[in-house]
Design a protein around this motif. Structure first.
Motif, PDB file in Angstrom:
ATOM      1  N   ASP A 162     -13.566  13.692  18.315  1.00  0.00           N
ATOM      2  CA  ASP A 162     -12.917  13.455  16.945  1.00  0.00           C
ATOM      3  C   ASP A 162     -11.540  14.135  16.892  1.00  0.00           C
ATOM      4  N   ALA A 163     -11.392  15.316  17.727  1.00  0.00           N
ATOM      5  CA  ALA A 163      -9.894  15.858  17.805  1.00  0.00           C
ATOM      6  C   ALA A 163      -8.897  14.814  18.672  1.00  0.00           C
ATOM      7  N   ALA A 164      -9.463  14.221  19.675  1.00  0.00           N
ATOM      8  CA  ALA A 164      -8.612  13.035  20.395  1.00  0.00           C
ATOM      9  C   ALA A 164      -8.347  11.866  19.356  1.00  0.00           C
ATOM     10  N   PHE A 165      -9.213  11.478  18.574  1.00  0.00           N
ATOM     11  CA  PHE A 165      -9.003  10.342  17.586  1.00  0.00           C
ATOM     12  C   PHE A 165      -8.017  10.727  16.488  1.00  0.00           C
ATOM     13  N   GLY A 166      -8.096  12.031  16.122  1.00  0.00           N
ATOM     14  CA  GLY A 166      -7.358  12.789  14.871  1.00  0.00           C
ATOM     15  C   GLY A 166      -5.887  13.025  15.440  1.00  0.00           C
ATOM     16  N   GLU A 167      -5.395  12.454  16.640  1.00  0.00           N
ATOM     17  CA  GLU A 167      -4.149  12.916  17.075  1.00  0.00           C
ATOM     18  C   GLU A 167      -3.334  11.738  16.514  1.00  0.00           C
ATOM     19  N   ALA A 168      -3.994  10.370  16.201  1.00  0.00           N
ATOM     20  CA  ALA A 168      -3.260   9.404  15.686  1.00  0.00           C
ATOM     21  C   ALA A 168      -3.439   9.059  14.140  1.00  0.00           C
ATOM     22  N   SER A 169      -2.366   8.684  13.439  1.00  0.00           N
ATOM     23  CA  SER A 169      -2.552   8.615  12.023  1.00  0.00           C
ATOM     24  C   SER A 169      -1.588   7.439  11.473  1.00  0.00           C
ATOM     25  N   TYR A 170      -2.007   6.903  10.532  1.00  0.00           N
ATOM     26  CA  TYR A 170      -1.308   5.568   9.956  1.00  0.00           C
ATOM     27  C   TYR A 170      -0.274   6.084   8.772  1.00  0.00           C
ATOM     28  N   GLY A 171       0.928   6.358   8.879  1.00  0.00           N
ATOM     29  CA  GLY A 171       2.013   6.758   7.970  1.00  0.00           C
ATOM     30  C   GLY A 171       2.671   5.800   7.326  1.00  0.00           C
ATOM     31  N   ALA A 172       3.572   6.268   6.580  1.00  0.00           N
ATOM     32  CA  ALA A 172       4.481   5.292   5.804  1.00  0.00           C
ATOM     33  C   ALA A 172       5.121   4.034   6.477  1.00  0.00           C
ATOM     34  N   GLU A 173       5.479   4.167   7.882  1.00  0.00           N
ATOM     35  CA  GLU A 173       5.860   3.233   8.660  1.00  0.00           C
ATOM     36  C   GLU A 173       4.684   2.089   8.783  1.00  0.00           C
ATOM     37  N   GLU A 174       3.656   2.657   9.100  1.00  0.00           N
ATOM     38  CA  GLU A 174       2.545   1.632   9.398  1.00  0.00           C
ATOM     39  C   GLU A 174       1.876   0.905   7.859  1.00  0.00           C
ATOM     40  N   GLU A 175       2.076   1.740   6.942  1.00  0.00           N
ATOM     41  CA  GLU A 175       1.709   1.097   5.674  1.00  0.00           C
ATOM     42  C   GLU A 175       2.930   0.029   5.110  1.00  0.00           C
ATOM     43  N   ALA A 176       4.096   0.233   5.626  1.00  0.00           N
ATOM     44  CA  ALA A 176       4.920  -0.682   5.243  1.00  0.00           C
ATOM     45  C   ALA A 176       4.989  -1.988   5.994  1.00  0.00           C
ATOM     46  N   LEU A 177       3.933  -2.124   6.709  1.00  0.00           N
ATOM     47  CA  LEU A 177       3.871  -3.500   7.416  1.00  0.00           C
ATOM     48  C   LEU A 177       3.192  -4.373   6.732  1.00  0.00           C
ATOM     49  N   GLU A 178       3.778  -5.852   7.008  1.00  0.00           N
ATOM     50  CA  GLU A 178       3.221  -6.668   5.923  1.00  0.00           C
ATOM     51  C   GLU A 178       2.373  -7.802   6.625  1.00  0.00           C
ATOM     52  N   GLY A 179       1.294  -8.200   6.218  1.00  0.00           N
ATOM     53  CA  GLY A 179       0.351  -9.237   6.802  1.00  0.00           C
ATOM     54  C   GLY A 179      -0.570  -8.482   7.668  1.00  0.00           C
ATOM     55  N   TRP A 180      -1.902  -9.193   7.617  1.00  0.00           N
ATOM     56  CA  TRP A 180      -3.035  -8.723   8.380  1.00  0.00           C
ATOM     57  C   TRP A 180      -2.789  -8.591   9.871  1.00  0.00           C
ATOM     58  N   ARG A 181      -1.997  -9.562  10.276  1.00  0.00           N
ATOM     59  CA  ARG A 181      -1.823  -9.640  12.024  1.00  0.00           C
ATOM     60  C   ARG A 181      -1.076  -8.429  12.247  1.00  0.00           C
ATOM     61  N   ALA A 182       0.283  -8.237  11.687  1.00  0.00           N
ATOM     62  CA  ALA A 182       0.848  -6.988  11.980  1.00  0.00           C
ATOM     63  C   ALA A 182       0.086  -5.555  11.941  1.00  0.00           C
ATOM     64  N   ARG A 183      -0.717  -5.650  10.832  1.00  0.00           N
ATOM     65  CA  ARG A 183      -1.426  -4.392  10.700  1.00  0.00           C
ATOM     66  C   ARG A 183      -2.581  -4.150  11.741  1.00  0.00           C
ATOM     67  N   VAL A 184      -3.201  -5.228  12.166  1.00  0.00           N
ATOM     68  CA  VAL A 184      -4.128  -5.328  13.157  1.00  0.00           C
ATOM     69  C   VAL A 184      -3.594  -4.857  14.469  1.00  0.00           C
ATOM     70  N   GLU A 185      -2.410  -5.584  14.795  1.00  0.00           N
ATOM     71  CA  GLU A 185      -1.827  -5.123  16.044  1.00  0.00           C
ATOM     72  C   GLU A 185      -1.266  -3.703  16.100  1.00  0.00           C
ATOM     73  N   SER A 186      -1.112  -3.180  14.922  1.00  0.00           N
ATOM     74  CA  SER A 186      -0.581  -1.828  14.924  1.00  0.00           C
ATOM     75  C   SER A 186      -1.836  -0.983  15.167  1.00  0.00           C
ATOM     76  N   GLY A 187      -2.931  -1.191  14.560  1.00  0.00           N
ATOM     77  CA  GLY A 187      -4.119  -0.530  14.792  1.00  0.00           C
ATOM     78  C   GLY A 187      -4.539  -0.428  16.094  1.00  0.00           C
ATOM     79  N   ALA A 188      -4.735  -1.710  16.713  1.00  0.00           N
ATOM     80  CA  ALA A 188      -5.149  -1.702  18.041  1.00  0.00           C
ATOM     81  C   ALA A 188      -4.256  -1.030  19.123  1.00  0.00           C
TER      82      ALA A 188
END
Length: 362
Positions: A162-188
């Motif tokens: 839980d602590a290790a996974f908690g080191e990553a976050s999805y902030g304003a830069e990621e939220e600004a991504l458009e399109g499902w593919r760009a967002r999935v690529e960012s998450g992966a």
């Protein structure tokens, strides 16, 4: 390597243990003296940091050295330094008459410190090196004191993940991504980065028995949110999420496996392959595998397995294949059938019963 006395042709970490043990027995290192740090051991013996850390952990488990807060690792008391002597007993719980340093370490103990220490051990030596005793030794406290904060190693591993996974976050830069593919690529790629930083993390949990930790749910929410709203039925949407997660984890699991193999054998991946050159040549020249022989024979200098590149290659291939399913077919092409799996009512995502939440939904 500098020293090889006492361990023959065994794993490199055992040769280091034998060398430091000899220094202690010869009086070169006296009780209370600091032993070489992991970085110094790595440089002196020409090994990886993980191997050096494993050697120090082995010496701690034997009772030859001990960790002291704000000092480092030092030679333990005289009774435990004699060659062939029994390991020193585990530290007793701190009492009112205990030394100030031990009492201070107990007083400063917290769940966060325990988890961070365990993560550090896992990062350096792999998940098998993590134990309640190893964590307590690193913190300079009695083993039983750690159980006041976490009841077992299994629970500790959950906190670590839980602590290790908690080191990553999805902030304003990621939220600004458009399109499902760009967002999935960012998450992966975010998930891949975490596995790169903490190789042991990919070893924790499985697709069939996923971890239930909140910070991985953040990742699951991001990926499902990126795929939602495209007309996919819930089962197909979740299958895509699981497929993408399994690709990232499936490649990342080899990070820890390679680190463990290198620490245990002292051979890099290239050195190991070189030692198997004759076996590979026999397979290629046997005539039983003509296509394999043709492909392998076409490489100049051998095949270079790069996990980062393989991750990116697989991610692109998956997303290219999934695009018609998510977005619909290109004009003029038949629409692929969208699976509408029918299940008994209340079974699809019934978290109150037995359905599994899946990777990332933990």
């Amino acid at each position: 390597m500098t020293e090889t006395t006492g361990a023959g042709d065994g794993p490199p970490y055992l040769r280091i243990v034998a060398g430091i043990r000899r220094r202690i027995a010869d009086g070169e290192l006296a009780p209370g003296d600091r032993v070489p740090s992991t970085r110094r051991i790595a440089a002196e013996w020409g090994v990886a940091l993980a191997t050096a850390t494993k050697a120090l952990t082995t010496l701690r488990m034997e009772g030859l050295v001990e960790a002291r807060p704000r000092i480092g690792t030092v030679v333990a008391g005289a009774a435990s330094t004699a060659p062939g002597s029994a390991p020193a007993p585990a530290p007793a719980p701190v009492s009112a008459s205990a030394s100030p340093s031990a009492a201070g370490a107990e007083h400063e103990l917290s769940l966060d410190r325990i988890v961070r220490t365990a993560v550090g051990i896992a990062d350096a030596e792999g998940l098998p090196a993590v134990s309640m005793r190893a964590v307590a030794s690193r913190l300079g406290v009695a083993t039983m004191s750690t159980y006041r904060y976490v009841p077992s190693k299994d629970d500790l591993v959950l906190h670590m993940a839980d602590a290790a996974f908690g080191e990553a976050s999805y902030g304003a830069e990621e939220e600004a991504l458009e399109g499902w593919r760009a967002r999935v690529e960012s998450g992966a790629r975010t998930l891949w980065g975490l596995y790169r930083k903490h190789p042991w993390l990919a070893q924790v949990g499985s697709l069939t028995r996923p971890l239930l930790v909140p910070n991985l749910l953040v990742h699951g929410e991001w990926m499902l949110g990126a795929l939602d709203g495209h007309g996919l039925d819930p089962t197909t949407l979740f299958d895509i999420h699981v497929l993408l997660y399994s690709h990232v984890q499936g490649v990342a699991v080899h990070l820890e496996m390679e680190a463990h193999a290198e620490a245990a054998t002292g051979q890099s991946e290239d050195q190991w392959m070189d030692s198997r050159a004759s076996t590979l040549r026999e397979l290629v020249e046997s005539g039983r595998f003509p296509t394999f022989a043709k492909v392998v024979g076409s490489f100049e200098g051998g095949y270079d397995l790069r996990l980062d590149a393989l991750f990116e290659f697989g991610l692109k291939a998956l997303l290219d294949g999934l695009t018609p399913l998510v977005e619909g077919p290109a004009p003029g092409t038949p629409e692929p059938a969208r699976r509408l799996t029918r299940r008994p009512a209340g079974r699809l995502l019934d978290v109150s019963r037995t359905s599994r939440p899946g990777p990332g939904c933990r």
